[in-house]
Design a protein around this motif. Structure first.
Motif, PDB file in Angstrom:
ATOM      1  N   ARG A   1       0.816  -1.218   0.000  1.00  0.00           N
ATOM      2  CA  ARG A   1       0.000   0.000   0.000  1.00  0.00           C
ATOM      3  C   ARG A   1       0.850   1.270   0.000  1.00  0.00           C
ATOM      4  NH1 ARG A   1      -3.251   1.160   4.225  1.00  0.00           N
ATOM      5  NH2 ARG A   1      -1.898   0.154   5.769  1.00  0.00           N
ATOM      6  N   PHE A   2       1.955   1.257   0.714  1.00  0.00           N
ATOM      7  CA  PHE A   2       2.815   2.430   0.830  1.00  0.00           C
ATOM      8  C   PHE A   2       4.108   2.214   0.053  1.00  0.00           C
ATOM      9  CE2 PHE A   2       1.287   3.976   5.315  1.00  0.00           C
ATOM     10  CZ  PHE A   2      -0.031   3.939   4.864  1.00  0.00           C
ATOM     11  N   THR A   3       4.645   3.310  -0.484  1.00  0.00           N
ATOM     12  CA  THR A   3       5.924   3.258  -1.177  1.00  0.00           C
ATOM     13  C   THR A   3       6.812   4.394  -0.688  1.00  0.00           C
ATOM     14  OG1 THR A   3       4.878   2.327  -3.160  1.00  0.00           O
ATOM     15  CG2 THR A   3       7.082   3.280  -3.406  1.00  0.00           C
ATOM     16  N   ILE A   4       8.011   4.044  -0.251  1.00  0.00           N
ATOM     17  CA  ILE A   4       8.971   5.053   0.172  1.00  0.00           C
ATOM     18  C   ILE A   4       9.980   5.281  -0.948  1.00  0.00           C
ATOM     19  CG2 ILE A   4      10.531   3.386   1.276  1.00  0.00           C
ATOM     20  CD1 ILE A   4      11.066   5.531   3.439  1.00  0.00           C
ATOM     21  N   SER A   5      10.375   6.530  -1.116  1.00  0.00           N
ATOM     22  CA  SER A   5      11.385   6.866  -2.120  1.00  0.00           C
ATOM     23  C   SER A   5      12.161   8.081  -1.620  1.00  0.00           C
ATOM     24  CB  SER A   5      10.746   7.159  -3.478  1.00  0.00           C
ATOM     25  OG  SER A   5       9.845   8.251  -3.388  1.00  0.00           O
ATOM     26  N   ARG A   6      13.268   8.373  -2.269  1.00  0.00           N
ATOM     27  CA  ARG A   6      14.034   9.546  -1.867  1.00  0.00           C
ATOM     28  C   ARG A   6      14.756  10.142  -3.055  1.00  0.00           C
ATOM     29  NH1 ARG A   6      18.591   7.575   2.349  1.00  0.00           N
ATOM     30  NH2 ARG A   6      19.614   9.570   1.898  1.00  0.00           N
ATOM     31  N   ASP A   7      15.021  11.425  -2.917  1.00  0.00           N
ATOM     32  CA  ASP A   7      15.797  12.172  -3.900  1.00  0.00           C
ATOM     33  C   ASP A   7      17.044  12.637  -3.172  1.00  0.00           C
ATOM     34  OD1 ASP A   7      16.948  14.092  -5.564  1.00  0.00           O
ATOM     35  OD2 ASP A   7      15.004  14.721  -6.375  1.00  0.00           O
ATOM     36  N   ASN A   8      18.146  11.945  -3.403  1.00  0.00           N
ATOM     37  CA  ASN A   8      19.371  12.262  -2.658  1.00  0.00           C
ATOM     38  C   ASN A   8      19.882  13.669  -2.974  1.00  0.00           C
ATOM     39  OD1 ASN A   8      19.467   9.767  -1.344  1.00  0.00           O
ATOM     40  ND2 ASN A   8      20.590   8.826  -3.027  1.00  0.00           N
ATOM     41  N   ALA A   9      19.665  14.121  -4.189  1.00  0.00           N
ATOM     42  CA  ALA A   9      20.131  15.462  -4.565  1.00  0.00           C
ATOM     43  C   ALA A   9      19.398  16.546  -3.794  1.00  0.00           C
ATOM     44  CB  ALA A   9      19.960  15.671  -6.064  1.00  0.00           C
ATOM     45  N   LYS A  10      18.157  16.246  -3.419  1.00  0.00           N
ATOM     46  CA  LYS A  10      17.338  17.218  -2.689  1.00  0.00           C
ATOM     47  C   LYS A  10      17.258  16.911  -1.198  1.00  0.00           C
ATOM     48  CE  LYS A  10      14.333  18.281  -6.623  1.00  0.00           C
ATOM     49  NZ  LYS A  10      12.931  18.305  -7.133  1.00  0.00           N
ATOM     50  N   ASN A  11      17.936  15.853  -0.761  1.00  0.00           N
ATOM     51  CA  ASN A  11      17.863  15.429   0.647  1.00  0.00           C
ATOM     52  C   ASN A  11      16.414  15.289   1.098  1.00  0.00           C
ATOM     53  OD1 ASN A  11      20.646  15.323   0.980  1.00  0.00           O
ATOM     54  ND2 ASN A  11      20.793  17.447   1.650  1.00  0.00           N
ATOM     55  N   THR A  12      15.625  14.683   0.267  1.00  0.00           N
ATOM     56  CA  THR A  12      14.187  14.578   0.521  1.00  0.00           C
ATOM     57  C   THR A  12      13.737  13.123   0.429  1.00  0.00           C
ATOM     58  OG1 THR A  12      13.798  16.809  -0.318  1.00  0.00           O
ATOM     59  CG2 THR A  12      11.906  15.334  -0.225  1.00  0.00           C
ATOM     60  N   VAL A  13      12.862  12.751   1.346  1.00  0.00           N
ATOM     61  CA  VAL A  13      12.266  11.424   1.337  1.00  0.00           C
ATOM     62  C   VAL A  13      10.757  11.572   1.205  1.00  0.00           C
ATOM     63  CG1 VAL A  13      12.116  11.280   3.874  1.00  0.00           C
ATOM     64  CG2 VAL A  13      12.205   9.181   2.500  1.00  0.00           C
ATOM     65  N   TYR A  14      10.147  10.640   0.511  1.00  0.00           N
ATOM     66  CA  TYR A  14       8.708  10.685   0.254  1.00  0.00           C
ATOM     67  C   TYR A  14       8.053   9.402   0.764  1.00  0.00           C
ATOM     68  CZ  TYR A  14      10.464  14.101  -3.114  1.00  0.00           C
ATOM     69  OH  TYR A  14      11.119  15.155  -3.713  1.00  0.00           O
ATOM     70  N   LEU A  15       6.777   9.511   1.045  1.00  0.00           N
ATOM     71  CA  LEU A  15       5.986   8.326   1.379  1.00  0.00           C
ATOM     72  C   LEU A  15       4.666   8.436   0.636  1.00  0.00           C
ATOM     73  CD1 LEU A  15       5.962   5.729   3.115  1.00  0.00           C
ATOM     74  CD2 LEU A  15       4.609   7.015   4.792  1.00  0.00           C
ATOM     75  N   GLN A  16       4.511   7.605  -0.373  1.00  0.00           N
ATOM     76  CA  GLN A  16       3.255   7.538  -1.111  1.00  0.00           C
ATOM     77  C   GLN A  16       2.371   6.520  -0.414  1.00  0.00           C
ATOM     78  OE1 GLN A  16       2.113   9.292  -3.869  1.00  0.00           O
ATOM     79  NE2 GLN A  16       0.182   8.243  -3.436  1.00  0.00           N
ATOM     80  N   MET A  17       1.213   6.979   0.037  1.00  0.00           N
ATOM     81  CA  MET A  17       0.305   6.122   0.798  1.00  0.00           C
ATOM     82  C   MET A  17      -0.987   5.938   0.000  1.00  0.00           C
ATOM     83  SD  MET A  17       0.875   7.664   4.631  1.00  0.00           S
ATOM     84  CE  MET A  17       0.078   9.227   4.246  1.00  0.00           C
ATOM     85  N   ASN A  18      -1.257   4.709  -0.366  1.00  0.00           N
ATOM     86  CA  ASN A  18      -2.470   4.370  -1.110  1.00  0.00           C
ATOM     87  C   ASN A  18      -3.347   3.437  -0.285  1.00  0.00           C
ATOM     88  OD1 ASN A  18      -1.425   5.797  -3.354  1.00  0.00           O
ATOM     89  ND2 ASN A  18      -0.393   3.959  -4.123  1.00  0.00           N
ATOM     90  N   SER A  19      -4.588   3.314  -0.705  1.00  0.00           N
ATOM     91  CA  SER A  19      -5.537   2.412  -0.024  1.00  0.00           C
ATOM     92  C   SER A  19      -5.524   2.645   1.480  1.00  0.00           C
ATOM     93  CB  SER A  19      -5.183   0.955  -0.339  1.00  0.00           C
ATOM     94  OG  SER A  19      -5.202   0.711  -1.725  1.00  0.00           O
ATOM     95  N   LEU A  20      -5.621   3.900   1.863  1.00  0.00           N
ATOM     96  CA  LEU A  20      -5.529   4.245   3.276  1.00  0.00           C
ATOM     97  C   LEU A  20      -6.715   3.710   4.056  1.00  0.00           C
ATOM     98  CD1 LEU A  20      -4.072   7.801   2.844  1.00  0.00           C
ATOM     99  CD2 LEU A  20      -3.080   6.022   4.280  1.00  0.00           C
TER     100      LEU A  20
END
Length: 121
Positions: free
Chosen positions: A66-85
């Protein structure tokens, strides 16, 4: 030294989606693992997902698929895509990073202040 700022929380209906972001800033030499934790009312903080600088990911069983974690190392940013909450996903979501500040020899854990996710109809 290192600051983490989360964004993207809010109110969503069951079955809906949200995308959380967490940007690290400050005097950063390197960031190793980044991740998301959550804490529901009356419960302890628990791991949701982590991602290393090389892209290796790990998920708690309750979010797999349901959830997917990703990151952009150039931007020092991490994301969490949350589906089917689900209603039980309601919690304050905290960003975590194990980072080495500039001028330091060793890394340490840093935490954001959290962003509230409410899943309700």
């Amino acid at each position: 030294q290192v600051q983490l700022v989360e964004s993207g929380g809010g109110l969503v209906q069951p079955g809906g989606s949200l995308r959380l972001s967490c940007a690290a800033s400050g005097s950063i030499s390197s960031i190793n693992a980044m991740g998301w934790y959550r804490q529901a009312p009356g419960k302890e903080r628990e791991l949701v997902a982590t991602i290393t600088s090389g892209g290796r990911v790990d998920y708690a069983d309750f979010v797999k698929g349901r959830f997917t974690i990703s990151r952009d190392n150039a931007k020092n940013t991490v994301y969490l895509q949350m589906n089917s909450l689900k209603a039980e996903d309601t919690a304050v979501y905290y960003c975590n990073a194990h980072a080495t500040a500039s001028g330091r020899l060793y890394g340490m854990n840093y935490w954001g202040k959290g962003t509230l996710v409410t899943v309700s109809s």
